[in-house]
Design an enzyme around this catalytic site. Structure first.
Site, PDB file in Angstrom:
ATOM      1  N   TYR A 144       0.855  -1.187   0.000  1.00 41.82           N
ATOM      2  CA  TYR A 144       0.000   0.000   0.000  1.00 41.82           C
ATOM      3  C   TYR A 144       0.887   1.232   0.000  1.00 41.82           C
ATOM      4  O   TYR A 144       1.823   1.330   0.800  1.00 41.82           O
ATOM      5  CB  TYR A 144      -0.888  -0.008   1.250  1.00 41.82           C
ATOM      6  CG  TYR A 144      -1.835   1.169   1.340  1.00 41.82           C
ATOM      7  CD1 TYR A 144      -2.892   1.302   0.448  1.00 41.82           C
ATOM      8  CD2 TYR A 144      -1.688   2.140   2.332  1.00 41.82           C
ATOM      9  CE1 TYR A 144      -3.763   2.378   0.535  1.00 41.82           C
ATOM     10  CE2 TYR A 144      -2.561   3.218   2.433  1.00 41.82           C
ATOM     11  CZ  TYR A 144      -3.599   3.329   1.529  1.00 41.82           C
ATOM     12  OH  TYR A 144      -4.469   4.394   1.625  1.00 41.82           O
ATOM     13  N   ASP A 239       9.207   3.003  -0.027  1.00 41.09           N
ATOM     14  CA  ASP A 239       8.128   3.628   0.721  1.00 41.09           C
ATOM     15  C   ASP A 239       8.375   3.303   2.189  1.00 41.09           C
ATOM     16  O   ASP A 239       8.056   2.220   2.668  1.00 41.09           O
ATOM     17  CB  ASP A 239       6.779   3.085   0.244  1.00 41.09           C
ATOM     18  CG  ASP A 239       5.614   3.656   1.055  1.00 41.09           C
ATOM     19  OD1 ASP A 239       5.870   4.320   2.087  1.00 41.09           O
ATOM     20  OD2 ASP A 239       4.461   3.424   0.658  1.00 41.09           O
ATOM     21  N   LYS A 267       3.671   9.003   8.865  1.00 45.16           N
ATOM     22  CA  LYS A 267       3.511   8.384  10.190  1.00 45.16           C
ATOM     23  C   LYS A 267       4.494   8.945  11.235  1.00 45.16           C
ATOM     24  O   LYS A 267       4.318  10.082  11.648  1.00 45.16           O
ATOM     25  CB  LYS A 267       3.516   6.876  10.048  1.00 45.16           C
ATOM     26  CG  LYS A 267       2.364   6.441   9.096  1.00 45.16           C
ATOM     27  CD  LYS A 267       2.017   4.979   9.077  1.00 45.16           C
ATOM     28  CE  LYS A 267       0.695   4.773   8.353  1.00 45.16           C
ATOM     29  NZ  LYS A 267       0.763   4.120   7.052  1.00 45.16           N
TER      30      LYS A 267
HETATM   31  C1  LIG Z   1       0.076   4.543   5.705  1.00 47.28           C
HETATM   32  C2  LIG Z   1       0.868   4.295   4.503  1.00 47.28           C
HETATM   33  C3  LIG Z   1       0.826   5.142   3.392  1.00 47.28           C
HETATM   34  C4  LIG Z   1      -0.175   6.255   3.273  1.00 47.28           C
HETATM   35  O1  LIG Z   1       0.036   7.256   4.208  1.00 47.28           O
HETATM   36  P1  LIG Z   1      -1.192   8.235   4.561  1.00 47.28           P
HETATM   37  O2  LIG Z   1      -0.581   9.219   5.500  1.00 47.28           O
HETATM   38  O3  LIG Z   1      -2.243   7.365   5.169  1.00 47.28           O
HETATM   39  O4  LIG Z   1      -1.633   8.874   3.302  1.00 47.28           O
HETATM   40  C5  LIG Z   1       1.704   4.921   2.356  1.00 47.28           C
HETATM   41  N1  LIG Z   1       2.579   3.909   2.399  1.00 47.28           N
HETATM   42  C6  LIG Z   1       2.652   3.074   3.437  1.00 47.28           C
HETATM   43  C7  LIG Z   1       3.675   1.984   3.443  1.00 47.28           C
HETATM   44  C8  LIG Z   1       1.783   3.217   4.517  1.00 47.28           C
HETATM   45  O5  LIG Z   1       1.823   2.349   5.512  1.00 47.28           O
END
Ligand SMILES: *Cc1c(COP(=O)(O)O)cnc(C)c1O
Length: 428
Positions: A144, A239, A267
């Protein structure tokens, strides 16, 4: 436990907010029942509107790595707020947090701050395309990267929980530029490159996957991706929205000793406020506006409250490198305790852990990619989730999510969790 008030609030929310929530996984669709409305939190505990205390294993999906209401963050926020909450003009805070992050993470010269992980990943891909003059990206099924169109192709997290891996609203035109491979499958990535030797701008990957449960990369997988990117002139995007400042001060790049060309953050980097960021070398970042042609902007990007909270959080992490080891040990204690208790039962299980990320899957097949994660028995998961909730333990309300431990958890909290775990799994 009673959830009267949560239930009433959820009904009211559903009348004015789609599904009653502002982010789908919160709605408990995967596990059933009523989402818990939070009144407040402190340290490792959540207090809901019905007066229940819950031990928190989500930590706001990662950011509260040092526990809730972490004093230095709260202090930075309150002091900053008194001076104004947004200017749309530069502040010194932005340079301070940029310098600190560049110091903490390996291999990057410049960083741009945005408002979410989604924005960070979306911008990183645009930058990679603008830099390489290529259009296609490779992503992995079950990873994701936020809810931007290019990524909603077999995305993990809420997207799979809801059975809409390919969201309506994403055009065929966009989808055709996202090429998919199974996680941990280097051969498939190799085959994609052979088919499009000059078409791939970037690979984007969670270096330790956390959105199909926790799935660590197998030995040589990330190194293999690095080598393929170098061979074909594509960029490697890590990511690190989950792993950044969680697996180590320098994130997965440091912990796994593999260099990315662009890394994205979210995060933890915001200390609980809405922050994302992406970082790269000078050579790549020079392509970004206003220095270069790749456009990216944000009215509230670098917002002083967000930067102050993030800076206080990152300073705290930078000042106590031993915290990471401590947090890993707590997670290991949980892991070994769970393993010991579940091993004696008839239940199918796999426990995956990397650093302070951990997940339990009700399957006998090793969970190494999305297909194997999806083999987990969801009836067991639902019963397990609600059983733990009744015991006062808040786990992610979906089998496709990792737990995120926080440093405010004590060994007593973990042992209490393990006692509850033993009772709950006996009842499955
Ligand atoms: C949470 C998450 C996102 C998206 O971040 P948001 O602040 O919710 O838009 C993207 N990549 C990873 C790996 C994530 O866990």
């Amino acid at each position: 436990m009673q959830y009267q008030r949560s239930s009433t609030l959820f009904k009211a929310a559903q009348e004015v907010i789609p599904g009653g929530v502002n982010s789908p996984v919160r709605a408990f669709k995967a596990v059933g029942g009523t989402p818990i409305f939070v009144e407040k939190a402190a340290g490792a505990y959540l207090y809901d509107v019905d007066g229940n205390r819950l031990i928190d294993y989500i930590a706001s999906w990662g950011p509260m790595i040092l526990g809730h209401v972490y004093e230095p963050v709260i202090k930075a926020l309150t002091e900053t707020a008194k001076k104004g909450t947004s200017f749309g003009m530069p502040t010194a805070l932005e340079t301070q947090i940029a310098k600190l992050t560049i110091d903490m993470i390996p291999n990057m010269d410049k960083i741009r701050f945005v408002n979410s992980g989604t924005e960070a990943c979306m911008s990183a891909v645009r930058l990679a395309r603008g830099y390489t003059y290529r259009e296609k990206i490779i992503k992995f099924a079950g990873c994701y990267h936020g809810h931007s169109d290019s990524f909603l192709i077999q995305a993990g997290s809420g997207a799979v929980t809801f059975g809409t891996p390919n969201s309506p609203g994403v055009t065929q035109g966009t989808a055709k530029d996202t090429l998919l491979a199974p996680y941990n499958n280097l051969d498939r990535v190799k085959a994609i490159f052979e088919e499009h030797p000059e078409g791939i701008a970037a690979i984007i990957i969670e270096p330790v996957a956390g959105n199909m449960g926790c799935i660590p990369p197998q030995d040589g997988f990330l190194e293999g991706l690095r080598a393929l990117c170098d061979q074909y002139g594509a960029l490697l995007i890590f990511d690190e929205v989950m792993t950044g400042f969680r697996l180590a001060a320098g994130g997965a790049q440091e912990r796994l000793n593999v260099s990315a060309d662009i890394a994205t953050y979210g995060k933890v980097i915001g200390g609980g406020l809405p922050v994302g960021a992406f970082a790269a070398s000078n050579e790549i970042m020079n392509h970004l506006a206003p220095d270069g042609p790749v456009y990216q902007a944000g009215t509230l990007s670098g917002n002083p409250l967000a930067m102050a909270a993030g800076l206080a959080m990152l300073n705290a992490l930078n000042d106590q490198p031993e915290m990471y080891d401590r947090l890993d040990k707590k997670t290991e204690r949980l892991h070994l305790g769970m393993e010991e208790r579940i091993a004696g039962t008839e239940l199918p299980y796999q426990i995956n852990r990397f650093g302070s990320m951990i997940s339990l899957h009700f399957t006998n097949t090793p969970v190494i990619d999305f297909a194997t994660a999806a083999e987990g028995n969801n009836d067991f998961f639902k019963a397990y989730f609600h059983g733990m909730l009744k015991e006062g333990i808040y786990l992610p309300p979906s089998a496709f999510e990792s737990y995120f431990l926080n440093d405010a958890l004590t060994n007593d909290d973990i042992d209490y969790t393990l006692d509850a775990f033993e009772r709950v799994i006996k009842g499955l």
